[in-house]
Each structure stands twice: as structure tokens, then as C-alpha cells.
Design a protein around this motif. Structure first.
Motif, PDB file in Angstrom:
ATOM      1  N   GLU A 153       0.789  -1.194  -0.088  1.00 39.34           N
ATOM      2  CA  GLU A 153       0.012   0.122   0.066  1.00 39.34           C
ATOM      3  C   GLU A 153       0.788   1.200  -0.086  1.00 39.34           C
ATOM      4  OE1 GLU A 153      -2.598   0.107   3.322  1.00 39.34           O
ATOM      5  OE2 GLU A 153      -4.111   1.558   2.267  1.00 39.34           O
ATOM      6  N   LEU A 154       1.991   1.236   0.901  1.00 33.72           N
ATOM      7  CA  LEU A 154       3.004   2.197   0.749  1.00 33.72           C
ATOM      8  C   LEU A 154       3.643   2.389  -0.678  1.00 33.72           C
ATOM      9  CD1 LEU A 154       4.657   2.104   4.264  1.00 33.72           C
ATOM     10  CD2 LEU A 154       2.726   3.566   3.672  1.00 33.72           C
ATOM     11  N   VAL A 155       3.920   1.432  -1.377  1.00 39.02           N
ATOM     12  CA  VAL A 155       4.463   1.474  -2.659  1.00 39.02           C
ATOM     13  C   VAL A 155       3.689   1.891  -3.618  1.00 39.02           C
ATOM     14  CG1 VAL A 155       5.584  -0.191  -4.297  1.00 39.02           C
ATOM     15  CG2 VAL A 155       6.205  -0.436  -1.877  1.00 39.02           C
ATOM     16  N   GLU A 156       2.402   1.449  -3.831  1.00 39.15           N
ATOM     17  CA  GLU A 156       1.482   1.932  -4.814  1.00 39.15           C
ATOM     18  C   GLU A 156       1.164   3.492  -4.362  1.00 39.15           C
ATOM     19  OE1 GLU A 156      -1.550  -0.626  -4.508  1.00 39.15           O
ATOM     20  OE2 GLU A 156      -0.558  -2.274  -5.483  1.00 39.15           O
ATOM     21  N   ALA A 157       1.344   3.993  -3.094  1.00 38.31           N
ATOM     22  CA  ALA A 157       0.949   5.522  -2.929  1.00 38.31           C
ATOM     23  C   ALA A 157       1.801   6.251  -3.352  1.00 38.31           C
ATOM     24  CB  ALA A 157       0.511   5.619  -1.415  1.00 38.31           C
ATOM     25  N   CYS A 158       3.360   5.790  -3.638  1.00 40.52           N
ATOM     26  CA  CYS A 158       4.610   6.659  -3.762  1.00 40.52           C
ATOM     27  C   CYS A 158       4.327   7.463  -5.367  1.00 40.52           C
ATOM     28  CB  CYS A 158       5.898   5.724  -3.646  1.00 40.52           C
ATOM     29  SG  CYS A 158       6.287   5.488  -1.993  1.00 40.52           S
ATOM     30  N   PRO A 159       4.304   8.555  -5.440  1.00 43.55           N
ATOM     31  CA  PRO A 159       4.481   9.153  -6.935  1.00 43.55           C
ATOM     32  C   PRO A 159       5.662   8.439  -7.697  1.00 43.55           C
ATOM     33  CG  PRO A 159       5.180  10.622  -5.329  1.00 43.55           C
ATOM     34  CD  PRO A 159       4.871   9.349  -4.465  1.00 43.55           C
ATOM     35  N   ALA A 160       5.415   8.506  -8.803  1.00 43.55           N
ATOM     36  CA  ALA A 160       6.668   7.637  -9.738  1.00 43.55           C
ATOM     37  C   ALA A 160       7.669   8.703  -9.971  1.00 43.55           C
ATOM     38  CB  ALA A 160       5.990   7.661 -11.177  1.00 43.55           C
ATOM     39  N   PHE A 177       9.224  10.527  -7.278  1.00 39.94           N
ATOM     40  CA  PHE A 177       9.938  10.501  -6.137  1.00 39.94           C
ATOM     41  C   PHE A 177       9.830   9.156  -5.616  1.00 39.94           C
ATOM     42  CE2 PHE A 177       9.919  11.412  -1.642  1.00 39.94           C
ATOM     43  CZ  PHE A 177      11.365  11.517  -1.472  1.00 39.94           C
ATOM     44  N   TRP A 178      10.874   8.537  -5.177  1.00 41.82           N
ATOM     45  CA  TRP A 178      11.017   7.338  -4.282  1.00 41.82           C
ATOM     46  C   TRP A 178      11.817   7.579  -3.050  1.00 41.82           C
ATOM     47  CZ3 TRP A 178       9.011   3.010  -3.290  1.00 41.82           C
ATOM     48  CH2 TRP A 178       9.909   2.096  -2.759  1.00 41.82           C
ATOM     49  N   PRO A 179      11.181   7.578  -2.068  1.00 46.61           N
ATOM     50  CA  PRO A 179      12.146   7.654  -0.787  1.00 46.61           C
ATOM     51  C   PRO A 179      12.855   6.637  -0.420  1.00 46.61           C
ATOM     52  CG  PRO A 179       9.604   7.444  -0.013  1.00 46.61           C
ATOM     53  CD  PRO A 179       9.830   7.270  -1.657  1.00 46.61           C
ATOM     54  N   GLU A 180      14.061   6.413  -1.010  1.00 43.19           N
ATOM     55  CA  GLU A 180      14.883   5.363  -0.888  1.00 43.19           C
ATOM     56  C   GLU A 180      15.248   4.765   0.597  1.00 43.19           C
ATOM     57  OE1 GLU A 180      17.272   2.067  -1.718  1.00 43.19           O
ATOM     58  OE2 GLU A 180      15.663   3.351  -3.360  1.00 43.19           O
ATOM     59  N   LYS A 181      15.560   6.012   1.218  1.00 41.37           N
ATOM     60  CA  LYS A 181      16.108   5.635   2.653  1.00 41.37           C
ATOM     61  C   LYS A 181      14.992   5.133   3.836  1.00 41.37           C
ATOM     62  CE  LYS A 181      18.614   7.941   6.355  1.00 41.37           C
ATOM     63  NZ  LYS A 181      19.264   9.281   7.054  1.00 41.37           N
ATOM     64  N   GLN A 182      13.853   5.733   3.646  1.00 36.38           N
ATOM     65  CA  GLN A 182      12.768   5.401   4.362  1.00 36.38           C
ATOM     66  C   GLN A 182      12.034   4.261   4.236  1.00 36.38           C
ATOM     67  OE1 GLN A 182      13.204   8.294   2.995  1.00 36.38           O
ATOM     68  NE2 GLN A 182      12.806  10.049   4.241  1.00 36.38           N
ATOM     69  N   MET A 183      12.114   3.766   2.881  1.00 38.17           N
ATOM     70  CA  MET A 183      11.615   2.599   2.402  1.00 38.17           C
ATOM     71  C   MET A 183      12.669   1.309   2.854  1.00 38.17           C
ATOM     72  SD  MET A 183       8.280   3.228   1.635  1.00 38.17           S
ATOM     73  CE  MET A 183       8.021   1.782   0.846  1.00 38.17           C
ATOM     74  N   ALA A 184      13.831   1.636   2.530  1.00 38.58           N
ATOM     75  CA  ALA A 184      14.808   0.579   2.728  1.00 38.58           C
ATOM     76  C   ALA A 184      14.954   0.430   4.348  1.00 38.58           C
ATOM     77  CB  ALA A 184      16.236   1.212   2.364  1.00 38.58           C
ATOM     78  N   GLU A 185      14.699   1.405   5.229  1.00 38.75           N
ATOM     79  CA  GLU A 185      14.811   1.441   6.509  1.00 38.75           C
ATOM     80  C   GLU A 185      13.587   0.222   7.089  1.00 38.75           C
ATOM     81  OE1 GLU A 185      15.081   4.990   8.389  1.00 38.75           O
ATOM     82  OE2 GLU A 185      17.066   5.194   7.931  1.00 38.75           O
TER      83      GLU A 185
END
Length: 776
Positions: free
Chosen positions: A150-157, A159-167
Motif C-alpha cells: 500500500e505504501l509502494v503503490e501510493a508513492c509518486p513515480a 519520487f521514491w523515498p529510498e532511505k525510508q523504504m529501505a529502513e
């Protein structure tokens, strides 16, 4: 003034209100115990938002302590109060009060299965999960996966928050086993404004011109063969001198450059193995050259487009030729208002502006830009590498929730997306199922992902259904099947595959069987609803004949000639022994020639599923096919019995042991009774002790009744019973337990009166209490 104060003290209108049940008793109690207006005017009560006394009678609200637990649950789940942890009922209320929409970082550590079950049922589209029990499914892993997706599908194309999603991925990686991504966000209209508003000739970039060159094709005689050839030439020189003495045992072949001598005593098997190795190398070399040629063609198209744009840009930058100077004519004298000449207004350029003022030009500009796949980027899909324990990955490029705002750019995805996805998938060594469905794939995208999937030895299921794959994907499919450990299922339904793709699949399966005859076979091959051509089955049978591959074949609704397909299916049923499952529904067959297909099926004793619906076959043929498959199932379930009945003696022995079902039930019941009699306990009361107990009960009942009535009678049986306990039978009866309800006193009866039993036992006890007290 009082009314205004009363309104100020009441609860604000936005607060939640609860109704009181319409029962007279409850309404009376509420009117008695409800807070008065004076209490509500107190400074401590005037700003209150929750009125607990207004809904204490509600059965689902519980006590005030339960309401406090629910209020604390809304504050957070990381730190639970010690009193709540110690009480299981309070802890249950705490987890039931948690919101299913909590952020993942605030609830991933919750171990309560019921909470995760509520999350899965609320967010999953699979309605069959509600029938699964609490211990039949990984509710926690699925719930965490749904929240992360659900978080992945809500991210805009963009911008990808690499650090937050990796943590966050590192926190939940131990629980996630499945990922199903369907609706990724696409780029907005503003991201394509550069391509839409600018002229096509000005879109050339330096990146397109600075592309790396593709390596040249490999020659038919590689360096290894050339080195071997040079070594053979060096060995031939001393041998040529001795040819005269060995004319009978050798054959000499000479040409202008060199002489090759072949010894007839060399083993034929070694020569065959060398030729097979060279043939396989040549086929692999051809496949690599075909992949290079595809890349080379794509690069050539880009270069041609780049050159065309450069030429157009040069023409546009060329200064226009100066307009010829016109002679100024003398203005004629104005003779009248309607006879004067008026010059047209200078062109302001508004007629050439493609906006709403000129809708035709705007529409032409929008149609000119076709939103190619190379511009339709998405988020970085390499994030799947965070979940190294992933077992199943499903991706569908269906775009965001569009409703009525459909646009084809939402369904496209670029080559960079495939490259990023391949980088992430390459690290998932535990992946067993990979599905890329409902997407607009092509040969290059399939080739990119096939290289990554080829390196996964644990992969079992690959699904490219509904992906618009064309027949030029044969190289990628062959590369996908060049594996050490073969796949179990390959699903390619609802595509545009042709004869070349089927040939590549058959050739790859043949090579795998030759390299590893005892390896794991390809169990399922799905080619349903593909325009595979008329002779696809011939090539497939040639590839899988004599191997263990393709136990289940799905060719439902393929576009091919009915007579050729019917002939090839008959050959497949007669020659391919591992076949167990065949689906050919929707293929129009000839009703007259379908008899040959049924005869082939009858000779096959292994096929247990044969679907021939909507094939224009006779009802009799369909019925016979059903009977044949049932026969095969019966033989498979009773394979030891079938082997036993192959001889005449075995058949006679089997018929001699047959019994009617009723006789079998009687024999089984008798055997059960005999077993029960054999295992029953040895100690039991004798008939005399049983009669003695019955007489004792009868005597006591008669004695008590006459005593209550006041009649004095002498009972002979009573005196006889007093003497008989000395006998051996009486001694044995003392050891047996006898229940006499009249021997209890009044306190014992009152103590056990609430237990189930005769409803009138207290009445008899009341009348007999005097007789019992006088007797004892």
C-alpha cells in the motif's frame, strides 16, 4: 440567561452521541442516575467530550475500565500498560481496539493473529480468505505485505523515498513472504509537457547519440575451434610421412591447403559426442547473435531518428530569406467612406499557437506524441531486494485507479523499469513463484527479465500471462529455459506467440533432457489462446518425445487448423508417456475424424484429465472420453490391484474374496463384539448380589412408606436381610457400590439441590425424613 448557560454546558454538536435503549426500566434508571444540569455546569465538567454514564447500559461498550483500555489503545501499541498486559481480557480488548489503518512502523511488531486477520480481510481483494481459520494462514506475514505494498503503490513515480523504504523493509523483511503489486503510480501530465509542447525535431538529446556499440556477431568457427584446428595441423605433419605404410587402415583426404587424416579405429561414440557439443555451441551462438541483432536494430532506429532530428533542427535554425521590398504606392485620394482601402492587420501569431484558441492544432500536437514506453517511467522496482526471504512475487502494471480518466500512458512502462526490476529479482535466491501479468511486454523487456530469472535455481513457477508477447520472444524464452534446475510451471496463456516460440521451447527442453536426463521435468506448459500456427504440436512433440517434460499441457483455444491439430494430438497421446493432463477446450475439431482422437485416448492409460468442451465433438465421444479418464483414475488409485489382476489366478483369487456389503458389515460387527468380549474386565457382580440389592431397595421403600402412614407392621424380609450379610454372596455385595438417594440428610440435599435430577425428590425426602431419623 439560564438557557444560554445551559447551551454552553452541553456537549458540542460534533461529538459522537449514543442512544439509550427504548425500554421503560432502563429509561427510569437513566433518569435517576444521569448527571444533572448543575453537575454539567461545574468547571471540571463543562469541557467534557465523553459522557460515560450515557451509555454504560450498552452491552458492547463494557465497563469504564474497558473504555479506558480502548482509549489507551488509540494512543499507541508499542508501550502497553502493565495492568493491561497482566489481564488477558483487557489485552484482548486492547488488540481488538487497534485500527487496521495504523502505519506499518507502529504495528509491525504486534504478534496478535486476530488483529492481522482483521487487517488482511479489510485490505485484501480475495474474499475467500474469510473462510480460513485462524491457524490455517500466515495472517501476520500477509498483513505486513499488504501494508508495505500500500505504501509502494501510493508513492509518486517522480519520487521514491529510498532511505525510508529501505529502513522499513529491513524491519519487516523476516515476515514478508509474498508481494503482489498491481497499481503503481505513473508520471503526471506535467512530466510529459516537454515532449508534448516542444517540436519533435528539437527532442534530440546527446544521450541518444552517445550509445555504446554492440559487439559484433560470433563467427561460425570460434577461437577455440581454430586453436584445435592448429593443433591438429601440427599433429598431422609427422603423420603424413607414414601414410604409405598404413594405406589399408586409414583414409587420406587432401585439398589445396592441408591434409586431414581420419583414423578408422577411433571410437564412433567420441565423434558423435564431439559433433553434438559443436552443434549445441553453434545453436547457443546463433541465439546470442540474434539477441545482439535485436539490440543492433533498436540502436540503428535510434540513430536514424537522431539524424533526422538533427537535420530538421538545422533547417529550423536557418535564417529565413529577407522579404522583397515593395514600392510604396501613392495613397489615392479618399473619395468616400465605402471606397477606401483598408490594409489587413499584421499577423500576431495567434493562429499558430496550439492551445484552446486553436483546438485543431492542439489536438494534432497531442496526437503527434504517442507516449512511447521509453518515457513512461515508474518508481525504482529494485526495492524487492530488501526482502531476501521472499517466496512469491507478482507484479501487474495496471496503472493507478483511473476510473473514467483512462489513458494508455498509465499502462506503459519503460525499459529502465525492467532493468531495475531485474536487478532486484537477481538477489532473491529463495524466490519460487514469479508472475508478471497484465502488462505490455515486448521481446526486449522479456529478454531483460529472463536473464535475471535464469540465475534463480529455486524458481518453480513463471507466469507471463496476458502480456501481449509476440513471436519474436523466442530467444528470451529459450534463454529462460536454459537452466540447471528446470521450472515446474511455465504459463504463457493469452499472448501472441507463434511457431518460432514453440520451437524454441521444445528445443530448450530437449537440450535440458540431454544434459540432465534425471533432472526435474517441466510439469505444466500453458499455451492457451495463442496464435501458435498449424504445425506447433509437431515441433513440440519432436522436442519433448523421449523426455520427462510436459506432464500437463494446456492448448485451450489455440488458433490452428483442426485436422492438423487432431492428427498431432493423436500422436501425442500415443507416444508421450509422461502426459497426465490435457486441455484442448475451444478448439473446433471435425466431428467425423474425432473418433481417431478417442481411440488414441483409449490406448493411453495415464491421462486422468481430458477437457474437450466446445470442440464440436459428438456427445457419444465426449461421454467415452469421460469414461476413459475415469478408468485411468481408477487404475491409478488401485495400481497394485491392477498388477495383481493381470493373471488368471489372481483374478480367481480376487473374485473368491469378494463379499456383499451387507455381509461385510455383519462380519465387521461380529468381530467388534468378539473383541469387546475378549477385552472386558474379569471382575463382575454375581446374580445373587444383584437380587440382594434389588430386595434391599424394595424393602427400604416399603418400610419408609408404612412408617410415614403410622401403620406398624412386621416385615419378614427385613429380618431375613439382617441375617444374610454373613453369607459369602452378601460379602461380595458389600464391595459393589449401591446408590440410595434416601440415605442423605437434609443439609446434603440442600447443598446439592441445584444439581440436575428428579424435580420432586425434595417432596419425598420431606415425608420420609421422620422415618429415616427414627431408623438411624
Amino acid at each position: 440567561m439560564d438557557d444560554e448557560n445551559d447551551k454552553d454546558c452541553l456537549a458540542p454538536p460534533s461529538t459522537n452521541t449514543f442512544g439509550i435503549p427504548n425500554e421503560p426500566d432502563l429509561l427510569l434508571e437513566y433518569e435517576l442516575y444521569k448527571a444533572s444540569m448543575g453537575t454539567k455546569r461545574l468547571p471540571s465538567e463543562c469541557h467534557r467530550e465523553v459522557y460515560a454514564e450515557a451509555f454504560i447500559e450498552h452491552e458492547r461498550l463494557g465497563t469504564l475500565a474497558d473504555l479506558c483500555v480502548r482509549a489507551l489503545a488509540k494512543l499507541g501499541t508499542r508501550h502497553i500498560a502493565p495492568l493491561v498486559k497482566q489481564d488477558p481480557m483487557k489485552l484482548r480488548i486492547h488488540y481488538d481496539s487497534l485500527d487496521v489503518n495504523l502505519p506499518l512502523e507502529e504495528c509491525y511488531f504486534v504478534e496478535d493473529v486476530r488483529f492481522w486477520r482483521r487487517v488482511v480481510l479489510a485490505k485484501s481483494s480475495d474474499k475467500t480468505l474469510q473462510f480460513k481459520k485462524i491457524d490455517e494462514y500466515d495472517w501476520r506475514g500477509m498483513g505486513i505485505s499488504l501494508k508495505y505494498v500500500e505504501l509502494v503503490e501510493a508513492c509518486p513515480a517522480a519520487f521514491w523515498p529510498e532511505k525510508q523504504m529501505a529502513e522499513l523493509g529491513q524491519l519487516v523483511r523476516n515476515y514478508v513472504r509474498t508481494l503482489h503489486i498491481k497499481h503503481l503510480q505513473s508520471l503526471t501530465d506535467h512530466s510529459f509537457s516537454h515532449y508534448v509542447e516542444s517540436e519533435p525535431e528539437l527532442d534530440a538529446t546527446s544521450e541518444e547519440s552517445d550509445e555504446p556499440d554492440i559487439s559484433s556477431d560470433e563467427s561460425d568457427t570460434p577461437a577455440e575451434e581454430e586453436s584445435e584446428a592448429t593443433e591438429d595441423e601440427e599433429k598431422e605433419r609427422p603423420i603424413l610421412r607414414k601414410t604409405a605404410s598404413r594405406k589399408d587402415s586409414s583414409v587420406r583426404i587432401s585439398d589445396q591447403t592441408r591434409v586431414i587424416e581420419i583414423d578408422l579405429q577411433a571410437s564412433v561414440t567420441e565423434m558423435k559426442s564431439q559433433s553434438e557439443v559443436r552443434w549445441k555451441r553453434k545453436e547457443a551462438r546463433y541465439s546470442r547473435n540474434a539477441a545482439r541483432q535485436q539490440l543492433r536494430d533498436l540502436q540503428q532506429e535510434k540513430r536514424a531518428e537522431h539524424e533526422r532530428r538533427k537535420q530538421s533542427r538545422a533547417l529550423m535554425r536557418k535564417l529565413p530569406e529577407p522579404a522583397p521590398t515593395l514600392r510604396k504606392h501613392r495613397r489615392s485620394k479618399i473619395t468616400g467612406l465605402f471606397n477606401m482601402t483598408v490594409e489587413p492587420e499584421p499577423d500576431d501569431g495567434e493562429a499558430d499557437i496550439p492551445d484552446k484558441r486553436n483546438k485543431d492544432k492542439l489536438l494534432d500536437r497531442l496526437k503527434r506524441y504517442d507516449y512511447p514506453a521509453k518515457h513512461c517511467h515508474h518508481i525504482d522496482l529494485s526495492f524487492v531486494r530488501y526482502f531476501d526471504m521472499l517466496n512469491s512475487l507478482t507484479i501487474e502494471f495496471l496503472g493507478p485507479e483511473m476510473d473514467r480518466h483512462y489513458h494508455k500512458r498509465h499502462m506503459n512502462f519503460s525499459y529502465d523499469d525492467m532493468v531495475h526490476l531485474a536487478e532486484g529479482v537477481r538477489t532473491l535466491q529463495q524466490l519460487k513463484t514469479f508472475r508478471l501479468r497484465n502488462s505490455r511486454m515486448d521481446s526486449m523487456k522479456l529478454l531483460i527479465i529472463a536473464r535475471a530469472l535464469k540465475q534463480l535455481d529455486a524458481l518453480e513457477v513463471v507466469d507471463f500471462g496476458y502480456d501481449q508477447l509476440e513471436d519474436n520472444c523466442n530467444v528470451a524464452l529459450e534463454m529462460l529455459l536454459e537452466r540447471k534446475v528446470m521450472l515446474m510451471e511455465l504459463e504463457l496463456e493469452y499472448n501472441k506467440l507463434g511457431t518460432q516460440s514453440v520451437d524454441s521451447i521444445g528445443y530448450a527442453l530437449r537440450c535440458h533432457a540431454d544434459n540432465d536426463p534425471h533432472g526435474t521435468p517441466l510439469r505444466y506448459l500453458g499455451l492457451a489462446h495463442n496464435p501458435v500456427g498449424d504445425y506447433f504440436l509437431v515441433n513440440l512433440i519432436h522436442g519433448i518425445s523421449g523426455t520427462n517434460h510436459v506432464q500437463e499441457l494446456n492448448i485451450k483455444g489455440v488458433e490452428a487448423d483442426s485436422e492438423i491439430v487432431e492428427r498431432d494430438l493423436s500422436c501425442l497421446l500415443r507416444t508421450h508417456a509422461p502426459l497426465r493432463w490435457l486441455n484442448l477446450a475451444g478448439i473446433p475439431l471435425n466431428a467425423i475424424d474425432s473418433r481417431d482422437l478417442i481411440c488414441s485416448l483409449e490406448s493411453n492409460h495415464k491421462v486422468i484429465y481430458f477437457d474437450c468442451r466446445n470442440c464440436d465433438m459428438d456427445l457419444e465421444c465426449e461421454y467415452e472420453a469421460d469414461i476413459i479418464t475415469r478408468r485411468n483414475k481408477y487404475e491409478m488409485n488401485r495400481e497394485p490391484l491392477i498388477d495383481f489382476l493381470r493373471s488368471e489366478e489372481g483374478i480367481q483369487e480376487y473374485l473368491g474374496k469378494l463379499r456383499h456389503p451387507l455381509v461385510k458389515n455383519l462380519e465387521r460387527e461380529r468381530a467388534r463384539l468378539s473383541e469387546c468380549t475378549r477385552n472386558r474386565p474379569s471382575h463382575s457382580s454375581s446374580e445373587s448380589s444383584i437380587k440382594e440389592e434389588a430386595q434391599e431397595e424394595y424393602q427400604e421403600q416399603e418400610f419408609d412408606i408404612w412408617k410415614v402412614l403410622g401403620v406398624q407392621t412386621s416385615s419378614v424380609h427385613h429380618h431375613e436381610l439382617e441375617k444374610e450379610p454373613s453369607t459369602p454372596s452378601a460379602q461380595s455385595s458389600e464391595s459393589a457400590f449401591v446408590y440410595n438417594p434416601n440415605l442423605f440428610n437434609l443439609d446434603q440435599v440442600r447443598e446439592h439441590m441445584h444439581l440436575p435430577g428428579p424435580g420432586n425428590r425434595y417432596y419425598y425426602f420431606q415425608k420420609q425424613s421422620g422415618a429415616l431419623e427414627s431408623n438411624f
